[in-house]
Design a protein around this motif. Structure first.
Motif, PDB file in Angstrom:
ATOM      1  N   ASP A  23     -32.412 -21.815  96.820  1.00 17.69           N
ATOM      2  CA  ASP A  23     -33.265 -21.165  95.825  1.00 17.69           C
ATOM      3  C   ASP A  23     -33.621 -19.747  96.279  1.00 17.69           C
ATOM      4  O   ASP A  23     -32.994 -19.203  97.196  1.00 17.69           O
ATOM      5  CB  ASP A  23     -34.517 -22.018  95.581  1.00 17.69           C
ATOM      6  CG  ASP A  23     -35.363 -22.200  96.839  1.00 17.69           C
ATOM      7  OD1 ASP A  23     -36.147 -23.164  96.875  1.00 17.69           O
ATOM      8  OD2 ASP A  23     -35.234 -21.384  97.774  1.00 17.69           O
ATOM      9  N   ASP A  24     -34.621 -19.159  95.636  1.00 14.43           N
ATOM     10  CA  ASP A  24     -34.956 -17.762  95.891  1.00 14.43           C
ATOM     11  C   ASP A  24     -35.468 -17.509  97.306  1.00 14.43           C
ATOM     12  O   ASP A  24     -35.591 -16.348  97.717  1.00 14.43           O
ATOM     13  CB  ASP A  24     -36.020 -17.283  94.890  1.00 14.43           C
ATOM     14  CG  ASP A  24     -35.471 -17.202  93.480  1.00 14.43           C
ATOM     15  OD1 ASP A  24     -36.262 -17.131  92.530  1.00 14.43           O
ATOM     16  OD2 ASP A  24     -34.223 -17.214  93.344  1.00 14.43           O
ATOM     17  N   GLU A  53     -25.280 -31.057 103.924  1.00  8.90           N
ATOM     18  CA  GLU A  53     -25.385 -30.593 102.536  1.00  8.90           C
ATOM     19  C   GLU A  53     -24.912 -29.145 102.429  1.00  8.90           C
ATOM     20  O   GLU A  53     -25.285 -28.287 103.237  1.00  8.90           O
ATOM     21  CB  GLU A  53     -26.841 -30.628 102.071  1.00  8.90           C
ATOM     22  CG  GLU A  53     -27.496 -31.988 102.122  1.00  8.90           C
ATOM     23  CD  GLU A  53     -28.974 -31.871 101.828  1.00  8.90           C
ATOM     24  OE1 GLU A  53     -29.390 -32.307 100.735  1.00  8.90           O
ATOM     25  OE2 GLU A  53     -29.721 -31.332 102.683  1.00  8.90           O
ATOM     26  N   LYS A 112     -16.906 -25.846  98.096  1.00  9.46           N
ATOM     27  CA  LYS A 112     -18.086 -26.676  98.349  1.00  9.46           C
ATOM     28  C   LYS A 112     -17.641 -28.050  98.829  1.00  9.46           C
ATOM     29  O   LYS A 112     -17.189 -28.881  98.038  1.00  9.46           O
ATOM     30  CB  LYS A 112     -18.902 -26.799  97.062  1.00  9.46           C
ATOM     31  CG  LYS A 112     -20.087 -27.725  97.160  1.00  9.46           C
ATOM     32  CD  LYS A 112     -20.798 -27.809  95.826  1.00  9.46           C
ATOM     33  CE  LYS A 112     -21.931 -28.798  95.851  1.00  9.46           C
ATOM     34  NZ  LYS A 112     -22.610 -28.874  94.537  1.00  9.46           N
ATOM     35  N   GLU A 143     -20.510 -19.544  95.248  1.00 11.48           N
ATOM     36  CA  GLU A 143     -21.005 -20.833  94.790  1.00 11.48           C
ATOM     37  C   GLU A 143     -22.276 -21.146  95.567  1.00 11.48           C
ATOM     38  O   GLU A 143     -22.372 -20.790  96.739  1.00 11.48           O
ATOM     39  CB  GLU A 143     -19.941 -21.915  95.058  1.00 11.48           C
ATOM     40  CG  GLU A 143     -20.072 -23.177  94.262  1.00 11.48           C
ATOM     41  CD  GLU A 143     -18.838 -24.087  94.396  1.00 11.48           C
ATOM     42  OE1 GLU A 143     -17.851 -23.705  95.067  1.00 11.48           O
ATOM     43  OE2 GLU A 143     -18.893 -25.185  93.818  1.00 11.48           O
ATOM     44  N   LYS A 144     -23.241 -21.783  94.929  1.00  8.63           N
ATOM     45  CA  LYS A 144     -24.446 -22.177  95.647  1.00  8.63           C
ATOM     46  C   LYS A 144     -24.959 -23.490  95.087  1.00  8.63           C
ATOM     47  O   LYS A 144     -24.680 -23.845  93.948  1.00  8.63           O
ATOM     48  CB  LYS A 144     -25.519 -21.095  95.573  1.00  8.63           C
ATOM     49  CG  LYS A 144     -26.031 -20.809  94.177  1.00  8.63           C
ATOM     50  CD  LYS A 144     -27.087 -19.708  94.221  1.00  8.63           C
ATOM     51  CE  LYS A 144     -27.630 -19.432  92.817  1.00  8.63           C
ATOM     52  NZ  LYS A 144     -28.681 -18.402  92.844  1.00  8.63           N
ATOM     53  N   SER A 145     -25.708 -24.201  95.907  1.00  8.47           N
ATOM     54  CA  SER A 145     -26.265 -25.475  95.490  1.00  8.47           C
ATOM     55  C   SER A 145     -27.689 -25.265  94.983  1.00  8.47           C
ATOM     56  O   SER A 145     -28.275 -24.191  95.134  1.00  8.47           O
ATOM     57  CB  SER A 145     -26.271 -26.461  96.660  1.00  8.47           C
ATOM     58  OG  SER A 145     -27.253 -26.103  97.613  1.00  8.47           O
ATOM     59  N   GLU A 146     -28.247 -26.338  94.451  1.00  6.83           N
ATOM     60  CA  GLU A 146     -29.618 -26.278  93.933  1.00  6.83           C
ATOM     61  C   GLU A 146     -30.626 -26.098  95.058  1.00  6.83           C
ATOM     62  O   GLU A 146     -31.750 -25.663  94.834  1.00  6.83           O
ATOM     63  CB  GLU A 146     -29.935 -27.527  93.103  1.00  6.83           C
ATOM     64  CG  GLU A 146     -29.755 -28.851  93.806  1.00  6.83           C
ATOM     65  CD  GLU A 146     -28.320 -29.341  93.816  1.00  6.83           C
ATOM     66  OE1 GLU A 146     -27.410 -28.634  93.321  1.00  6.83           O
ATOM     67  OE2 GLU A 146     -28.092 -30.435  94.351  1.00  6.83           O
ATOM     68  N   ILE A 147     -30.210 -26.410  96.284  1.00  3.80           N
ATOM     69  CA  ILE A 147     -31.106 -26.209  97.434  1.00  3.80           C
ATOM     70  C   ILE A 147     -31.310 -24.716  97.676  1.00  3.80           C
ATOM     71  O   ILE A 147     -32.377 -24.272  98.094  1.00  3.80           O
ATOM     72  CB  ILE A 147     -30.499 -26.836  98.707  1.00  3.80           C
ATOM     73  CG1 ILE A 147     -30.243 -28.317  98.519  1.00  3.80           C
ATOM     74  CG2 ILE A 147     -31.388 -26.583  99.910  1.00  3.80           C
ATOM     75  CD1 ILE A 147     -29.389 -28.921  99.617  1.00  3.80           C
TER      76      ILE A 147
END
Lengths: 112, 115
Positions: free
Chosen positions: B62-63, B44, A99, B56-60
């Motif tokens: 989403d579903d 971002e 990331k 890995e993923k960010s809070e952006i």
């Protein structure tokens, strides 16, 4: 927390001059990378410096890294009009494998 | 020199519609990423993908978002029901591996405009 904040936000220089921009970050990192972006275009990778390195060179580019101060600098020597672009630092945090966290960038204008 | 490619370069869609953004990573790379850049803002991180799984993923992310590697060359980002705030430049990236010394190479981006 914010990572990779560059300064200055904008830089205007004449061809032939050197351009220096800085990047500060807040947490421990694995590496720090510098990218260039021409207006509305993709990100071009310039140089990567690892956390255990202090300085790297690539052509007219020189990057330094000071992990004690959590800062890096990018120097472009003998700038050309074609160097006009936005420059971003991106950090890979120590607890992440992939990331990248980007700063807001320094917009560099080189006038002939 | 090998490079990451993305299609389309520009996508215009109506709010609520599904979009699929496509990427062809560099052929020997194993790790794939999506990032976005809203106009005038920072790039971002959205998600990283390895071995057919999200690593890995960010809070952006989403579903409404999903990623897929449907075959040996393509890597896609799907937005299920687009919102106005999804308007951004979306960048795909790839790397040979992950960690300290590995460079992420970025594609030219897809500009998504949601009306």
């Amino acid at each position: 927390s914010q990572q990779g904040e560059e300064d200055p936000q904008a830089l205007s220089i004449q061809e032939g001059e050197n351009a220096t921009m800085n990047c500060s970050y807040k947490t421990s990192i694995n590496n720090l990378q510098w990218y260039r972006q021409n207006s509305g275009r993709g990100l071009v990778h310039l140089i990567l410096i690892r956390s255990n390195e202090r300085e790297k060179h690539s052509g007219r580019l020189r990057v330094t890294l000071d992990t004690s101060k959590k800062s890096s600098s990018l120097l472009i020597t003998a700038s050309r009009a074609a160097d006009t672009a936005s420059y971003f630092c991106a950090t890979l945090k120590a607890d992440s494998w992939g990331k990248l966290q980007f700063g807001a960038g320094t917009q560099v204008v080189v006038t002939p | 020199e090998p490079e990451v490619t993305q299609t389309p370069s520009h996508q215009v869609t109506q709010m609520g519609q599904e979009v699929i953004l496509r990427c062809v990573p560099i052929s020997n790379h194993l790790y794939f990423y999506w990032y976005r850049q809203i106009l005038g803002q920072k790039v971002e991180f959205l998600v990283s993908f390895y071995n057919n799984e999200i690593s890995e993923k960010s809070e952006i992310f989403d579903d409404q978002f999903s990623v897929e590697r449907p075959d040996g060359s393509n890597f896609t980002l799907k937005i299920r029901s687009t919102k106005l705030e999804d308007s951004a430049m979306y960048f795909c990236a790839s790397s040979e591996a992950q960690g300290q010394g590995l460079t992420q190479f970025f594609g030219p981006g897809t500009r998504l405009t949601v009306l």
